[in-house]
Design an enzyme around this catalytic site. Structure first.
Site, PDB file in Angstrom:
ATOM      1  CG  ASP A  61     135.849  18.505 -17.356  1.00 28.84           C
ATOM      2  OD1 ASP A  61     136.289  19.204 -18.290  1.00 28.84           O
ATOM      3  OD2 ASP A  61     135.250  17.455 -17.498  1.00 28.84           O
ATOM      4  CG  ASP A 257     138.398  19.385 -21.535  1.00 31.99           C
ATOM      5  OD1 ASP A 257     138.080  19.616 -20.393  1.00 31.99           O
ATOM      6  OD2 ASP A 257     137.809  18.586 -22.287  1.00 31.99           O
TER       7      ASP A 257
END
Length: 404
Positions: A61, A257
């Protein structure tokens, strides 16, 4: 953070170029990468953590600054953790990070107290939140002949909201000393690196690169952007186009992201996208309801792959202003559509306005970054990309052009 089910196996190649006095040669780490942005909802690596070391799956992430694992806190009675593939990490009191520790001070923004032996935190995501304590333990990062590194990470003992089929998060975001990259830098490890998933499948995953001089021909280089707290990607302004036509008046603030399964648009760009997709919809498709997706269609038969319907939709584009150049990040239909379990085709772009932590930020998620090598230039706060099936690792120079 991400969600969903099914699995595809690949390889995550992480090239760690280290400047250490004892060796001038670059080193590399190879991890297995599992998951799929469309069906599984996350891309994760397996790391050995703790003493004795145990396997845990961590969602990769770039939008999270804290690496954390679900864990058991003995004195928490009403705490909840989602089902995960391995046994929960067990909190050992001697591993806790003190509230006066510089990492805790940096994360929470206050000096702590000498009588408080814990560093408690709460992190909000689009689909929920996590509460936990910072701890220090070992992670399998074989650097400079040392197979494990002692790193501060989160022991997440209480989750709220939608779960994910992993044990925790590998936070690669910037903007805090508690981030994994920042901690390794503090240990004098200069860690540019290249994340390169190589899929044994016709659809490749995300590639993430940072700190390396990439020599891709035809590379698009985005403009300077402001650093978005907690994200590895800078925040950059872009125009939104559909089928080559600009569809919103004002530029939108964009952040890339990898930890977000889907792409989230703010109210104006989302509504414009929905309107233009509907206005150009093929007559063979009929709108149906299929929560949690906002917009889905059924066809004359059940669909199995996006390849069956991608010709019925037009390409979205993000057009950036960079001096005299206008680099364009194309989003073909296969990068903004998914096939549901019911065999319907759904828009993989969701309204970010329904998730308050996002504000006006537009998140470009994992499904939209498929088949792209993403290049992060930290020194110039720039973002580059190339359409690629992740088979270009030999085209990277082993030259560090920035210091993280």
């Amino acid at each position: 953070m991400a969600s969903r089910t099914a699995s595809i196996v690949g390889i995550l190649l992480i090239l760690l170029f280290l400047l250490v006095p004892t060796s001038s040669s670059p080193r590399s780490l190879v991890f297995k990468l599992q998951g799929n942005a469309q069906s599984h909802g996350s891309l994760y690596v397996t790391m050995k953590i703790g003493d004795p070391p145990r396997d845990f799956h961590l969602d990769v992430d770039t939008g999270s600054i804290v690496t954390w694992l679900q864990c058991v806190k003995p004195d928490c009675r009403n705490c909840w953790t989602w089902p995960q593939p391995h046994h929960l990490y067990k909190l050992r009191m001697e591993k806790r990070v003190h509230s006066t520790d510089p990492l805790c001070q940096g994360l929470l923004g206050h000096p702590g107290h000498h009588n408080d032996p814990e560093c408690g935190y709460r992190i909000s995501y689009a689909y929920g939140s996590t509460e936990g304590l910072l701890v220090r333990d070992t992670l399998s990062l074989p650097i400079n002949r040392n197979p494990y590194q002692t790193i501060a990470f989160g022991c997440g003992y209480n989750q709220n909201g939608q779960g994910s089929p992993v044990d925790g998060i590998l936070g690669l975001g910037r903007g805090s000393a508690v981030g994994l990259i920042s901690q390794l830098k503090k240990k004098k490890y200069n860690l540019p690196g290249c994340f390169q998933p190589l899929y044994q499948h016709q659809r490749s995953g995300i590639s993430l690169s940072w700190g390396l001089r990439a020599t891709f021909k035809g590379r698009n280089l985005g403009p300077h952007g402001s650093e978005k707290e907690g994200h590895y990607s800078p925040a950059i302004l872009a125009e939104l186009h559909f089928g080559g036509v600009r569809i919103i008046r004002n530029p939108m603030k964009v952040v890339f992201d990898s930890g977000s399964t889907y792409t989230f648009f703010d109210m104006e760009p989302y509504q414009a996208t929905e309107n233009w997709v509907k206005a150009n919809l093929d007559r063979s498709l009929t709108e149906v309801k299929e929560p949690p997706m906002k917009l889905c269609w059924k066809g004359p038969h059940l669909f199995r792959t996006v390849d069956e319907v991608k010709k019925l939709f037009k390409t979205l584009s993000l057009v950036f202003a960079n001096g005299n150049a206008t680099p364009t990040f194309e989003i073909p239909p296969e990068n903004y559509l998914i096939i549901s379990k019911s065999g319907h085709v759904c828009l993989a772009i969701l309204p970010g306005s329904e998730h308050t932590p996002l504000g006006e930020t537009n998140l470009i998620g994992a499904v939209t970054m498929q088949d792209r090598v993403m290049i992060y230039d930290n020194e110039q706060a720039q973002l580059g990309w190339i359409h690629d099936s992740c088979k270009t690792k030999s085209k990277f120079d082993s030259v560090i052009t920035s210091r993280l």
